[in-house]
Design a protein around this motif. Sequence first.
Motif, PDB file in Angstrom:
ATOM      1  N   ALA A  41      46.542  34.538  29.237  1.00 43.49           N
ATOM      2  CA  ALA A  41      45.075  34.468  29.331  1.00 43.49           C
ATOM      3  C   ALA A  41      44.523  35.122  30.587  1.00 43.49           C
ATOM      4  O   ALA A  41      43.304  35.121  30.786  1.00 43.49           O
ATOM      5  CB  ALA A  41      44.635  33.008  29.286  1.00 43.49           C
ATOM      6  N   VAL A  42      45.382  35.687  31.431  1.00 41.91           N
ATOM      7  CA  VAL A  42      44.922  36.251  32.700  1.00 41.91           C
ATOM      8  C   VAL A  42      44.014  37.454  32.470  1.00 41.91           C
ATOM      9  O   VAL A  42      42.894  37.531  33.008  1.00 41.91           O
ATOM     10  CB  VAL A  42      46.119  36.640  33.582  1.00 41.91           C
ATOM     11  N   THR A  43      44.472  38.408  31.678  1.00 44.19           N
ATOM     12  CA  THR A  43      43.667  39.610  31.468  1.00 44.19           C
ATOM     13  C   THR A  43      42.385  39.336  30.680  1.00 44.19           C
ATOM     14  O   THR A  43      41.336  39.900  31.033  1.00 44.19           O
ATOM     15  CB  THR A  43      44.507  40.706  30.796  1.00 44.19           C
ATOM     16  N   PRO A  44      42.380  38.502  29.628  1.00 42.42           N
ATOM     17  CA  PRO A  44      41.090  38.201  28.989  1.00 42.42           C
ATOM     18  C   PRO A  44      40.103  37.523  29.928  1.00 42.42           C
ATOM     19  O   PRO A  44      38.911  37.861  29.935  1.00 42.42           O
ATOM     20  CB  PRO A  44      41.477  37.273  27.821  1.00 42.42           C
ATOM     21  N   ALA A  45      40.585  36.586  30.740  1.00 41.31           N
ATOM     22  CA  ALA A  45      39.683  35.901  31.668  1.00 41.31           C
ATOM     23  C   ALA A  45      39.160  36.863  32.725  1.00 41.31           C
ATOM     24  O   ALA A  45      37.960  36.843  33.067  1.00 41.31           O
ATOM     25  CB  ALA A  45      40.417  34.732  32.328  1.00 41.31           C
ATOM     26  N   ALA A  46      40.034  37.723  33.253  1.00 42.10           N
ATOM     27  CA  ALA A  46      39.603  38.672  34.281  1.00 42.10           C
ATOM     28  C   ALA A  46      38.608  39.681  33.716  1.00 42.10           C
ATOM     29  O   ALA A  46      37.600  40.014  34.360  1.00 42.10           O
ATOM     30  CB  ALA A  46      40.812  39.399  34.863  1.00 42.10           C
ATOM     31  N   SER A  47      38.870  40.180  32.508  1.00 39.46           N
ATOM     32  CA  SER A  47      37.951  41.146  31.905  1.00 39.46           C
ATOM     33  C   SER A  47      36.600  40.512  31.603  1.00 39.46           C
ATOM     34  O   SER A  47      35.550  41.139  31.793  1.00 39.46           O
ATOM     35  CB  SER A  47      38.560  41.731  30.630  1.00 39.46           C
ATOM     36  N   CYS A  48      36.592  39.273  31.153  1.00 38.96           N
ATOM     37  CA  CYS A  48      35.335  38.582  30.875  1.00 38.96           C
ATOM     38  C   CYS A  48      34.542  38.355  32.162  1.00 38.96           C
ATOM     39  O   CYS A  48      33.313  38.527  32.191  1.00 38.96           O
ATOM     40  CB  CYS A  48      35.606  37.267  30.169  1.00 38.96           C
ATOM     41  N   TRP A  98      33.470  50.035  31.485  1.00 37.08           N
ATOM     42  CA  TRP A  98      34.756  50.739  31.605  1.00 37.08           C
ATOM     43  C   TRP A  98      35.814  49.834  32.228  1.00 37.08           C
ATOM     44  O   TRP A  98      36.955  49.760  31.748  1.00 37.08           O
ATOM     45  CB  TRP A  98      34.549  51.985  32.464  1.00 37.08           C
ATOM     46  N   THR A  99      35.447  49.135  33.294  1.00 35.06           N
ATOM     47  CA  THR A  99      36.410  48.272  33.976  1.00 35.06           C
ATOM     48  C   THR A  99      36.855  47.125  33.088  1.00 35.06           C
ATOM     49  O   THR A  99      38.041  46.748  33.077  1.00 35.06           O
ATOM     50  CB  THR A  99      35.801  47.732  35.278  1.00 35.06           C
ATOM     51  N   THR A 100      35.928  46.555  32.335  1.00 32.90           N
ATOM     52  CA  THR A 100      36.281  45.471  31.416  1.00 32.90           C
ATOM     53  C   THR A 100      37.338  45.926  30.420  1.00 32.90           C
ATOM     54  O   THR A 100      38.320  45.214  30.154  1.00 32.90           O
ATOM     55  CB  THR A 100      35.030  44.987  30.665  1.00 32.90           C
ATOM     56  N   HIS A 101      37.127  47.107  29.856  1.00 24.69           N
ATOM     57  CA  HIS A 101      38.081  47.616  28.858  1.00 24.69           C
ATOM     58  C   HIS A 101      39.475  47.796  29.454  1.00 24.69           C
ATOM     59  O   HIS A 101      40.472  47.331  28.876  1.00 24.69           O
ATOM     60  CB  HIS A 101      37.581  48.943  28.298  1.00 24.69           C
ATOM     61  N   PHE A 102      39.556  48.436  30.610  1.00 24.72           N
ATOM     62  CA  PHE A 102      40.877  48.761  31.134  1.00 24.72           C
ATOM     63  C   PHE A 102      41.534  47.592  31.851  1.00 24.72           C
ATOM     64  O   PHE A 102      42.769  47.560  31.973  1.00 24.72           O
ATOM     65  CB  PHE A 102      40.793  50.001  32.029  1.00 24.72           C
ATOM     66  N   VAL A 103      40.752  46.615  32.313  1.00 25.18           N
ATOM     67  CA  VAL A 103      41.384  45.384  32.785  1.00 25.18           C
ATOM     68  C   VAL A 103      42.053  44.676  31.617  1.00 25.18           C
ATOM     69  O   VAL A 103      43.188  44.167  31.734  1.00 25.18           O
ATOM     70  CB  VAL A 103      40.341  44.470  33.465  1.00 25.18           C
ATOM     71  N   ALA A 104      41.376  44.641  30.475  1.00 23.57           N
ATOM     72  CA  ALA A 104      41.985  44.042  29.291  1.00 23.57           C
ATOM     73  C   ALA A 104      43.207  44.836  28.827  1.00 23.57           C
ATOM     74  O   ALA A 104      44.187  44.256  28.330  1.00 23.57           O
ATOM     75  CB  ALA A 104      40.956  43.945  28.164  1.00 23.57           C
ATOM     76  N   MET A 105      43.169  46.165  29.000  1.00 27.26           N
ATOM     77  CA  MET A 105      44.291  47.007  28.560  1.00 27.26           C
ATOM     78  C   MET A 105      45.517  46.853  29.440  1.00 27.26           C
ATOM     79  O   MET A 105      46.612  47.293  29.066  1.00 27.26           O
ATOM     80  CB  MET A 105      43.853  48.477  28.521  1.00 27.26           C
ATOM     81  N   VAL A 106      45.366  46.260  30.620  1.00 33.08           N
ATOM     82  CA  VAL A 106      46.543  45.985  31.456  1.00 33.08           C
ATOM     83  C   VAL A 106      47.518  45.085  30.706  1.00 33.08           C
ATOM     84  O   VAL A 106      48.739  45.195  30.862  1.00 33.08           O
ATOM     85  CB  VAL A 106      46.105  45.354  32.803  1.00 33.08           C
ATOM     86  N   GLY A 107      46.992  44.199  29.880  1.00 30.81           N
ATOM     87  CA  GLY A 107      47.855  43.302  29.110  1.00 30.81           C
ATOM     88  C   GLY A 107      48.261  43.848  27.762  1.00 30.81           C
ATOM     89  O   GLY A 107      48.818  43.096  26.951  1.00 30.81           O
ATOM     90  N   PHE A 108      48.013  45.123  27.507  1.00 35.53           N
ATOM     91  CA  PHE A 108      48.343  45.730  26.207  1.00 35.53           C
ATOM     92  C   PHE A 108      49.699  46.433  26.268  1.00 35.53           C
ATOM     93  O   PHE A 108      49.976  47.188  27.202  1.00 35.53           O
ATOM     94  CB  PHE A 108      47.259  46.737  25.814  1.00 35.53           C
ATOM     95  N   LYS A 109      50.517  46.188  25.260  1.00 39.12           N
ATOM     96  CA  LYS A 109      51.791  46.906  25.164  1.00 39.12           C
ATOM     97  C   LYS A 109      52.226  46.965  23.703  1.00 39.12           C
ATOM     98  O   LYS A 109      51.776  46.183  22.859  1.00 39.12           O
ATOM     99  CB  LYS A 109      52.868  46.231  26.007  1.00 39.12           C
TER     100      LYS A 109
END
Length: 297
Positions: free
Chosen positions: A12-19, A60-71
């Motif tokens: 939940a780190v990346t969703p919370a940070a992006s939000c 832009w930042t919201t999208h790529f913060v969320a993409m940090v958790g994408f693999k």
Amino acid sequence: MQGTVDGFAFGAVTPAASCLVACVASALGLRCVVRSLINRQSWKPGWLALGAATIGCGIWTTHFVAMVGFKIQGIPIDYDSRLTSLSLAVAIVLVGFGVFAVGYRGATPVTLTAAGILTGLAVVAAHYTGMAALELNGTLGYDPLTVAASVLIAVTAATAAVWTAASYRGFPAALGSGLLMGVALTGTHYTGMAALAVHLRGATDASYMTGMYGSSSSASILLPLLIGPVVFLILAGVVVMFDPQLVLGDGDWSRATPRRRRSTAVVPERPAHPPRTASLFEPRDQRADRRTSPRGR
């Protein structure tokens, strides 16, 4: 071959940070736009440009913060720098069209609706342009109905956020509009990711698995790219926080100013002839004469 996609590699780190980034950046940007509306003596182009840049960077930042958790299981991921930069530019430009329309044509229903639609489309364009920047040994596919749902979420929530920011004043309006934009950004991102399907090519090829596109993780690639926009958002926050009219809003500011003026304008009255008091350094006979004189009485 169908790839296994994981959008929550860090829980939940990346969703919370992006939000959080989405809400804060959107609230700051919308307050800059409102600043140009409630104070006609301010430098309108500067505040509008700052608002558009802040909201665009937030998207832009919201999208790529969320993409940090994408693999994607089993393969490395890289990003095309030109498309990544293009997604940022598209977000700022589209938001700018709507923001400047509101700033120069007024907060009418037509301009507010147009600005909301353009802001929602900026969210959608930044998301799918950022996804197109992915470099991997495969192709990306999307479910059309889920994509349509992501567009609807973006446009509806962004329009509601713009209307809220322009129609109400004060901190509650800033908070509410920021939360609505947070819903628009994170809702669009994760709905769009739910529509994603990855079809891999040659995923078992040993030469590819050793790093045709590089073996770096998404975090190591994206975190350096996020430094610039995050620093800009911090500076924009400093500008907003040091402007009381942006923090208080028009109504609160107009009530606070007269109170401050009244409190500083009150001057205690001074008597025309202040009473003279005896000094310890005067001779004793002079002090006795003052007590017996009519003025001393």
